[in-house]
Design an enzyme around this catalytic site. Structure first.
Site, short mmCIF file in Angstrom:
data_model
loop_
_atom_site.label_atom_id
_atom_site.label_comp_id
_atom_site.label_asym_id
_atom_site.label_seq_id
_atom_site.Cartn_x
_atom_site.Cartn_y
_atom_site.Cartn_z
N ARG A 196 0.85 -1.19 0.00
CA ARG A 196 0.00 0.00 0.00
C ARG A 196 0.89 1.24 0.00
NH1 ARG A 196 -3.25 -2.67 -1.79
NH2 ARG A 196 -5.33 -3.22 -1.06
N HIS A 227 0.56 -0.33 -10.39
CA HIS A 227 -0.33 -1.18 -9.58
C HIS A 227 -0.70 -2.45 -10.34
CE1 HIS A 227 -3.28 -0.92 -6.00
NE2 HIS A 227 -3.03 -2.19 -6.29
#
Length: 310
Positions: A225, A273
């Site tokens: 994250r 991502h």
């Protein structure tokens, strides 16, 4: 009949409808899968955090919300959701994808491949890397993804230390926990992999003080994250030479703004991502199995601890 509302948006509906119906058919359930429904009739919601559905109050019959993503930080704090919440744990897709990403980039940094991939001077620099057994790797987060990556790296010969909030054990892996365990993990990690969730307890975990605990010249790989690292502290550590490189797949704002300094920094690799994406067929089978379990009165898989945030 079991009523299932797909509330993850029209784009994902186009991807998932056929696969979900195939997976649900295989369970033998009598079901109805729709994108719109009377809230009072819905038994299960298939969900993604970007969904327009934010108020669960009218869903009085709701048995569970089944998230399509591993991350649940955008829904755990929703006070209207009182039904059980399950996150996505997809060993066929998410887990294997993460193992491949982490293993690939750990090996890349361990072997020093960047110096050969980009070598415009055509310099002949025969630098022989150490063997894996001489390169300590640290992993912050020993959930499903972290443990799978730790086991894969240990299988390649790396000495792996894994840190988690609570005590855990794993064969062949040094496991530490708590504040002292965090310091111990950082102090020995020449390559540090971040696989923690985004919670109040983990946000900004790697600040300037903790980055300074890493061995000088360490490398960070973050497919966990973006909020785990303080951006300015990371850039300072790279500029000072405390860190040699950071490979980042996740960011506080996504897509990463074009003006963000990570893009231009010579010691930062940005990937968009992609480390661990949900694969539609296998994720659909996970969702269908949880619905089958719910209807059979069996415990649901991968339930979220709302207090812990994951």
């Amino acid at each position: 009949m079991t009523n299932i509302l797909f509330a993850a948006g029209p784009a994902l509906w186009a991807e998932y409808e056929t696969a979900l119906r195939t997976a649900l058919d295989a369970t033998g359930l009598d079901y109805r899968l729709v994108c719109e429904a009377d809230p009072e009739s819905v038994d299960y919601v298939v969900y993604a955090p970007a969904s327009k559905l934010q108020d669960f109050t009218p869903y009085t019959r709701l048995k569970a919300v089944l998230n399509l993503w591993a991350g649940v930080e955008k829904i755990t704090g929703n006070p209207t959701l009182t039904a059980p919440l399950a996150r996505m744990v997809d060993e066929e897709g998410l887990t294997q994808g993460m193992v491949e990403y982490v293993t690939g980039h750990v090996l890349r940094h361990h072997l020093g491949m960047d110096a050969y991939i980009s070598n415009p001077e055509r310099a002949w620099r025969p630098v022989v890397p150490p063997l894996a057994g001489e390169r300590p790797v640290g992993i912050l987060g020993l959930g499903t993804l972290g443990l799978a990556c730790a086991e894969a790296l240990r299988g390649l010969g790396f000495p792996v230390t894994g840190w988690s909030r609570n005590p855990k054990t794993a064969p062949g892996i040094t496991t530490l926990h708590g504040p002292d365990g965090l310091s111990g993990t950082l102090e020995r990690a020449e390559i540090l992999v971040l696989l923690l969730p985004d919670t109040p307890a983990t946000r900004d975990l790697l600040d300037a003080e903790r980055l300074a605990q890493l061995p000088r010249g360490a490398v960070i790989v973050n497919p966990g994250r973006g909020a785990l690292i303080v951006d300015d502290a990371l850039i300072s550590a790279l500029d000072s030479g405390q860190l040699a490189h950071a490979t980042l797949d996740v960011f506080r704002t996504e897509p990463l703004p074009a003006e963000h300094p990570f893009w231009a920094h010579p010691k930062v690799t940005v990937t968009p991502h992609i480390a661990s994406e949900t694969r539609v067929p296998s994720a659909s089978r996970v969702i269908a199995e949880n619905i089958r379990r719910g209807e059979a009165g069996e415990p649901l898989l991968h339930l979220v601890d709302r207090d812990a945030g994951y």
